[in-house]
Write a protein that holds these residues in place. Sequence first.
Motif, PDB file in Angstrom:
ATOM      1  N   THR A 253       0.797  -1.169   0.077  1.00 27.32           N
ATOM      2  CA  THR A 253       0.069   0.006   0.030  1.00 27.32           C
ATOM      3  C   THR A 253       0.806   1.098  -0.139  1.00 27.32           C
ATOM      4  N   ALA A 254       0.419   2.319  -0.413  1.00 26.30           N
ATOM      5  CA  ALA A 254       0.986   3.612  -0.460  1.00 26.30           C
ATOM      6  C   ALA A 254       1.629   3.961   0.952  1.00 26.30           C
ATOM      7  N   GLU A 255       0.618   3.857   1.812  1.00 23.28           N
ATOM      8  CA  GLU A 255       0.732   4.001   3.256  1.00 23.28           C
ATOM      9  C   GLU A 255       2.152   3.156   3.749  1.00 23.28           C
ATOM     10  N   ASN A 256       2.145   2.095   3.587  1.00 23.19           N
ATOM     11  CA  ASN A 256       3.312   1.112   3.798  1.00 23.19           C
ATOM     12  C   ASN A 256       4.679   1.189   3.195  1.00 23.19           C
ATOM     13  N   GLN A 257       4.538   1.839   1.719  1.00 28.34           N
ATOM     14  CA  GLN A 257       5.749   2.308   1.171  1.00 28.34           C
ATOM     15  C   GLN A 257       6.457   3.191   1.751  1.00 28.34           C
ATOM     16  N   LEU A 258       5.600   4.215   2.059  1.00 27.73           N
ATOM     17  CA  LEU A 258       6.194   5.457   3.046  1.00 27.73           C
ATOM     18  C   LEU A 258       6.734   4.996   4.309  1.00 27.73           C
ATOM     19  N   LYS A 259       6.022   4.075   5.019  1.00 30.14           N
ATOM     20  CA  LYS A 259       6.564   3.736   6.043  1.00 30.14           C
ATOM     21  C   LYS A 259       8.005   2.741   6.111  1.00 30.14           C
ATOM     22  N   ALA A 260       8.010   2.152   5.100  1.00 30.25           N
ATOM     23  CA  ALA A 260       9.272   1.585   4.784  1.00 30.25           C
ATOM     24  C   ALA A 260      10.406   2.393   4.497  1.00 30.25           C
ATOM     25  N   LEU A 261       9.907   3.731   3.630  1.00 30.64           N
ATOM     26  CA  LEU A 261      11.057   4.609   3.324  1.00 30.64           C
ATOM     27  C   LEU A 261      11.439   5.246   4.904  1.00 30.64           C
TER      28      LEU A 261
END
Length: 441
Positions: free
Chosen positions: A350-358
């Motif tokens: 998800t977009a949220e978790n891609q940002l969280k991973a960053l």
Amino acid sequence: MRKKMLCAFMCLTMVAGLMTGCGSDGKSSKNDTKSDDGKVVLNVINYHVGTDYAADYYEYLFDAFQKTEEGKNVEFKFEEIPTTDSYNQKIKLLISSGDLPDIVLNGGNNITALAAESGKVQDITSYLDDDPEWKAMFSDQDLEFNSYKGKVYGIPVSKEISYIYYNKDLFKKAGIEAPDVAYSTWDEFYEACDTLKAKGITPVSMDSADLGWLSNLWYSGLIGTAGDEGNTFMNTQYPTDYNIPVVEKATAELQKMLKNYTTADALGGKYDTMATHFFNGEVAMLPNGPWMIPDFKSEDKAPEGFYDKVGIMLLPGNGMESVPTPGDMVGAKDPEKIKAAVAFLKFETTAENQLKALEMAGLQPVSSNIEVPESLKESDPLMAEVLDIQSKATYTYGQNQAYWYQNVIDEFSNQLPELASGSLDAEGFCKKLTDAAQKND
């Protein structure tokens, strides 16, 4: 594909290469489909543990998924393997003999075709086609890279890039002003190396063991920035002829770097030791990707204030590795397990978790349409530099752990000491790689 962790104390608890049972309440055995309370059991071999760069992020991810509607009836059963190399060896062994875990995490090596050919991972093309919004998260190149015979088997969770980190204090000590973006040529880069060496500073980190990750990144850059011919070569999957002038020239330059510009323990040395040299201020430059940035802030891995001493530049000639990443796969066979595993992959990307991973692990979003918040850039200036410098690359290229046959990657690592000692010249080294590649025809 990538060395993403600093494991100076790795393997202290590594008995037979793994530990079992973490994250489990003991209700179910490895081969159960359902736990005693009716939850779907997903078996996962997890290498994001201990000092791994993404251990905290994956702990969050598994926990957060179980709080979603799709994950509330899922129980994870973990085996933990605290290094990527041991993990990859385990997965390759299970592909040839055994059952894969229900979720097969990307361990860095491109084993998608190997796993798909074995029949032990699921074709997930239909799940993407049935969810256009999810499919739109990925480029055609991302999905093609994770396909075998036209079917998608892997879901990429990040984009891989790499460049050069340098120690600002060591450059200042040597009287060198680092370039804003990159050295224009490799000759300029070597001049800087000579200046550093003259001041008693080791210029670069290199290695040869465990596939020679750092040496691979230098080598890929030497080839990938060598005009159109070299760039095309490093963007080609599974090349079989390395005895071409552009590759032999790059090999001779790699030999020069191994002989003159790195630490005495580089030959036979592992990434972890070489990264420690950089953290300790013993080496001026190291190639790697943004997943290393959280370590610069970590008091457990770096001296206090080290983050502020680190700068970045592209490789000489404005070069940057940029490749699609091998994706996570579904090894489950039971329909309920397959459905739950796919749901986890959707949640992971998800977009949220891609940002969280960053934010938590320095993983670049795989989706190009995700906007990075200004707050994140402000809280992590070095990451902001990384996000900015990518657009300044003249050459982008792949690297051997992404695009070469596995036996060629192994041969590259095995022959690096021979190249450094002079037992092999550039032509002979390339002949070894060619011979290995042509065994796959």
